[in-house]
Design an enzyme around this catalytic site. Structure first.
Site, mmCIF file in Angstrom:
data_model
loop_
_atom_site.group_PDB
_atom_site.id
_atom_site.type_symbol
_atom_site.label_atom_id
_atom_site.label_comp_id
_atom_site.label_asym_id
_atom_site.label_seq_id
_atom_site.Cartn_x
_atom_site.Cartn_y
_atom_site.Cartn_z
ATOM 1 C CB ALA A 111 -9.200 -0.037 3.697
ATOM 2 C CG ASN A 180 -0.974 -1.451 6.074
ATOM 3 O OD1 ASN A 180 0.010 -2.180 6.381
ATOM 4 N ND2 ASN A 180 -1.166 -0.276 6.346
ATOM 5 C CG HIS A 210 -8.515 -2.047 -1.658
ATOM 6 N ND1 HIS A 210 -7.352 -1.925 -1.648
ATOM 7 C CD2 HIS A 210 -8.959 -1.001 -0.883
ATOM 8 C CE1 HIS A 210 -7.022 -0.736 -0.881
ATOM 9 N NE2 HIS A 210 -7.871 -0.291 -0.324
#
Length: 259
Positions: A111, A180, A210
């Site tokens: 991602a 992750n 993020h």
């Protein structure tokens, strides 16, 4: 390149269907292994059969599956494309996989982006500071280790709350389906100890965010990635299976690609 898929959930099913339909140049679907699921239209099989017919296996079944099946895949001579990168936070697992060959280990970017630049900068010298802050919809961050009261408070939250901050290994273990990315950053900078990770729950967050900040001899960096959650599995981002497909295309038909 014959590709097997381990896991038929929201990530594995998208990857398998694209391979089945001939959407990845140079690659075709060898089969799918998932003891819990059997989606219509996909060639399901057992792991030994998959390993006998595959050049590469995509692990899209979660951290436990990588730990259990990863060495078998590699010792059978198949390459392995890892989606559950967070599992590599466990001491010794990456070394165990690398030693299990002759198959090669590949890691999916999943991602996030910027890993190539962080990896390059780390070759110049050790980073002084690396922080990754992940913000997700509060309801998708409920964890089995939470008490029922904590879980309910999180479901009913009306404002952003920082759930946990700490070393990348700790946060990856505490939020295995959501962090992750912290493991990916640590592996890119080649230093688990320098990476600080945080998970923030925001009941109003429409996208998963993020934010990566880093400073070292090569310079200072800031990346912000905002992904749409997977409609089927909100703990994951919708782009993840397409990161896998991009990696498969690059492996199957090498050309002028960024690595």
């Amino acid at each position: 390149m014959k590709v097997g898929v381990l896991g038929a959930g929201s990530i594995g099913s998208v990857v398998a269907e694209a391979l089945r339909d001939g959407l990845v140049p140079g690659a075709e679907l060898a089969g799918v292994v998932d003891p819990a699921l059997s989606p219509a239209g996909l060639p399901m099989c057992a792991l030994p059969e998959l390993l006998s017919t595959s050049d590469l296996v995509v692990e899209a079944a979660g951290q436990r599956a990588l730990t259990d099946a990863g060495p078998q895949v590699l010792s059978a001579g198949c390459d392995l494309l890892v989606v559950s990168v967070g599992a590599l936070a466990a001491d010794g697992l990456l070394e165990k996989l690398l030693a299990a060959g002759p198959g090669a280990v590949h890691l999916s970017t999943g991602a996030i982006g910027g890993l190539d630049l962080l990896r390059s900068a780390a070759l110049l010298g050790q980073f002084e500071r690396v922080v990754i802050e992940t913000t997700k919809k509060a309801s998708s961050l409920v964890q089995p280790w939470m008490s029922e009261a904590e879980a309910e408070e999180l479901r009913q939250a009306t404002a952003p709350v920082e759930l946990r901050r700490g070393p990348a290994r700790e946060i990856t273990a505490a939020f295995p389906k959501s962090a992750n990315v912290a493991a990916s950053v640590a592996l890119a900078v080649r230093d688990w100890d320098v990476v600080e990770a945080a998970v923030i729950a925001d009941p109003a967050a429409p996208l998963t965010s993020h934010v990566i900040t880093a400073a070292g001899p090569a310079g200072e960096y800031r990346f912000e990635i905002r992904n749409r959650p997977s409609p089927q599995t909100p703990t994951s981002s919708q782009v993840v299976p397409y990161a896998v497909l991009s990696a498969l295309e690059a492996l199957a038909t090498p050309r002028a690609v960024f690595r």
